[in-house]
Design an enzyme around this catalytic site. Structure first.
Site, PDB file in Angstrom:
ATOM      1  N   ASP A 127       0.828  -1.209   0.000  1.00 35.19           N
ATOM      2  CA  ASP A 127       0.000   0.000   0.000  1.00 35.19           C
ATOM      3  C   ASP A 127       0.868   1.268   0.000  1.00 35.19           C
ATOM      4  O   ASP A 127       2.108   1.194  -0.065  1.00 35.19           O
ATOM      5  CB  ASP A 127      -0.916  -0.063   1.235  1.00 35.19           C
ATOM      6  CG  ASP A 127      -2.331   0.349   0.906  1.00 35.19           C
ATOM      7  OD1 ASP A 127      -2.499   1.247   0.078  1.00 35.19           O
ATOM      8  OD2 ASP A 127      -3.274  -0.216   1.507  1.00 35.19           O
ATOM      9  N   ASP A 184     -10.375   3.375  -3.525  1.00 36.31           N
ATOM     10  CA  ASP A 184     -11.035   2.163  -3.023  1.00 36.31           C
ATOM     11  C   ASP A 184     -12.456   2.005  -3.544  1.00 36.31           C
ATOM     12  O   ASP A 184     -13.243   2.952  -3.572  1.00 36.31           O
ATOM     13  CB  ASP A 184     -11.083   2.202  -1.491  1.00 36.31           C
ATOM     14  CG  ASP A 184      -9.704   1.980  -0.891  1.00 36.31           C
ATOM     15  OD1 ASP A 184      -8.705   2.037  -1.633  1.00 36.31           O
ATOM     16  OD2 ASP A 184      -9.643   1.744   0.324  1.00 36.31           O
TER      17      ASP A 184
HETATM   18  C1  GAL Z   1      -6.227   1.126   1.219  1.00 36.05           C
HETATM   19  C2  GAL Z   1      -6.301   0.135   0.072  1.00 36.05           C
HETATM   20  C3  GAL Z   1      -7.367  -0.876   0.395  1.00 36.05           C
HETATM   21  C4  GAL Z   1      -7.025  -1.568   1.698  1.00 36.05           C
HETATM   22  C5  GAL Z   1      -6.830  -0.549   2.809  1.00 36.05           C
HETATM   23  C6  GAL Z   1      -6.337  -1.177   4.091  1.00 36.05           C
HETATM   24  O1  GAL Z   1      -5.224   2.041   0.951  1.00 36.05           O
HETATM   25  O2  GAL Z   1      -6.593   0.828  -1.108  1.00 36.05           O
HETATM   26  O3  GAL Z   1      -7.499  -1.801  -0.655  1.00 36.05           O
HETATM   27  O4  GAL Z   1      -5.865  -2.335   1.533  1.00 36.05           O
HETATM   28  O5  GAL Z   1      -5.914   0.441   2.427  1.00 36.05           O
HETATM   29  O6  GAL Z   1      -6.178  -0.243   5.106  1.00 36.05           O
END
Ligand code: GAL
Length: 377
Positions: A127, A184
């Site tokens: 991430d 997301d």
């Molecule tokens: C976001 C990511 C999500 C998930 C989340 C977890 O940045 O896009 O898919 O992994 O973090 O905190």
């Protein structure tokens, strides 16, 4: 090894968020096998954020699995997943903390890659939260990629920087096997439609070795879990799954596969849609007929064995009486004396032969997908 086809599997985030555990992962692994998902190609079982303790071990500096969620440690979970014939995926972050505020891998890349290798990981979602401003994103993905490559295990790097910092121009050079290109997803028609439309210009970057990840599917979530929003109808979930398949992007299930319903199971194991997604040649889809605002486009994609996939979409909120496209748009002019023999991908039924053009009425949010062969008219 870089992936030759879009990776397929399951990821915990959409439904479970922080509510993950040893039992939940084992049950999911069981379900993926019992329900035929593994055999349909969904082989990665990925644990997303919130799996570790809030702080690194003060002595070893390693990230440590949360002993309440994973009392037997991560290797035991990974072994179980492997025994089921599945591959095991982990999660970390290029920044100092993960998005949910657990330790990130910034400045600990080689140590963490070694830890993931010790766990037996086959996949790492990486991430982008809490990245120091002074750090260059492409360098951080190169660093973790280098660390994974020297970890002694073949671990697919799944980058997740949401399409920021012009990622398309450099991600392929880092060694990542797939990369998130959007923010997301949530469980609603508007969310997946906007994600899809935002990627129309980026499909040219989707190719073997490094696939454009439009996020985990919400198909079958039925508005339960971590990314619940408005929820979707069966028709809308069908459109979501068809778009992800048609555009050849990774298929990571996000619903609770332990209680997946029959309609969803049938959809996500649909052999014609999966054939398009996993086609050996991985060619890009293209717009065969463009609607003014892209909501009622017709797309085409050349497949191996001289087949062609065709997708009609109505992503608008109104019924559309005639989504139209001329066969000339895919290179078959009327004077060629050729026609298309169609198979309906939702039913597998013969959908007849068409010459010169196709015209299809579609309900709001609906789509139609065909696999076609060129025959004499
Ligand atoms: C976001 C990511 C999500 C998930 C989340 C977890 O940045 O896009 O898919 O992994 O973090 O905190």
């Amino acid at each position: 090894m870089l992936p030759k086809k879009p990776p397929m599997g399951f990821n915990t985030w959409n439904t479970f968020g922080p509510d993950i555990s040893d039992a939940m992962i084992r049950e999911t692994a069981d379900a993926m096998v019992e329900k035929g998902l593994r055999d349909a190609g969904y082989t990665y079982l990925v644990i997303d954020d919130c799996w570790s303790k809030r702080q690194r071990d003060p002595v070893t500096d390693k990230i440590v699995a949360d002993p309440e969620k994973f009392p037997q440690g991560m290797k035991a979970v990974s072994d179980y997943v492997h025994e089921k014939g599945l591959k095991f995926g982990m999660y970390s972050c290029a920044g100092v903390r993960t998005c949910a505020n657990y330790p990130g891998s910034y400045d600990h890349e080689f140590l963490d890659a070694k830890t993931f290798a010790e766990y037996g990981a086959d996949f790492l979602k990486y991430d982008y939260c809490y990245k120091p401003d002074y750090a260059d994103g492409s360098l951080l993905y190169r660093r973790i990629s280098m660390a994974l490559q020297s970890s002694g295990r073949d671990i697919l790097l799944s980058a997740c920087n949401w399409g920021c910092d012009d990622v398309y121009s450099w991600i392929r050079s880092t060694g990542a096997g797939m990369y998130r290109s959007t923010g997301d997803i949530t469980d609603s028609f508007g969310s997946f439609r906007d994600i899809f439309l935002s990627q129309l210009d980026n499909m040219k970057y989707n190719a073997p070795g490094c696939f454009n990840d439009m996020d985990m599917l919400t198909v079958g979530m039925r508005n339960r879990g971590n990314v619940a929003a408005k929820g979707c109808s069966d028709l809308e979930y069908r459109t979501e799954f068809a778009l992800w398949c048609f555009f050849g992007v990774p298929l990571m299930l996000g619903c609770d596969v332990r209680s997946i319903d029959d309609t969803t199971l049938k959809l996500v194991t649909n052999p014609w849609l999966l054939r398009i997604n996993q086609d050996a040649e991985c060619r890009s889809a293209f717009i065969a007929h463009k609607d003014r605002d892209n909501l009622c486009n017709v797309y085409a994609r050349l497949l191996s064995n001289n087949e062609i996939a065709i997708m009609f979409t109505n992503l608008s909120d109104h019924p559309h009486g005639e989504v139209w496209f001329p066969l000339d748009a895919i290179g078959i002019p009327p004077e060629a004396g050729k026609a298309l023999q169609l198979t309906n991908c939702f039913t597998g039924e013969d959908a007849g032969t068409v010459k010169e053009y196709m015209l299809l009425p579609l309900e709001a949010h609906d789509c139609a997908v065909f696999i076609a062969k060129v025959v004499d008219a």
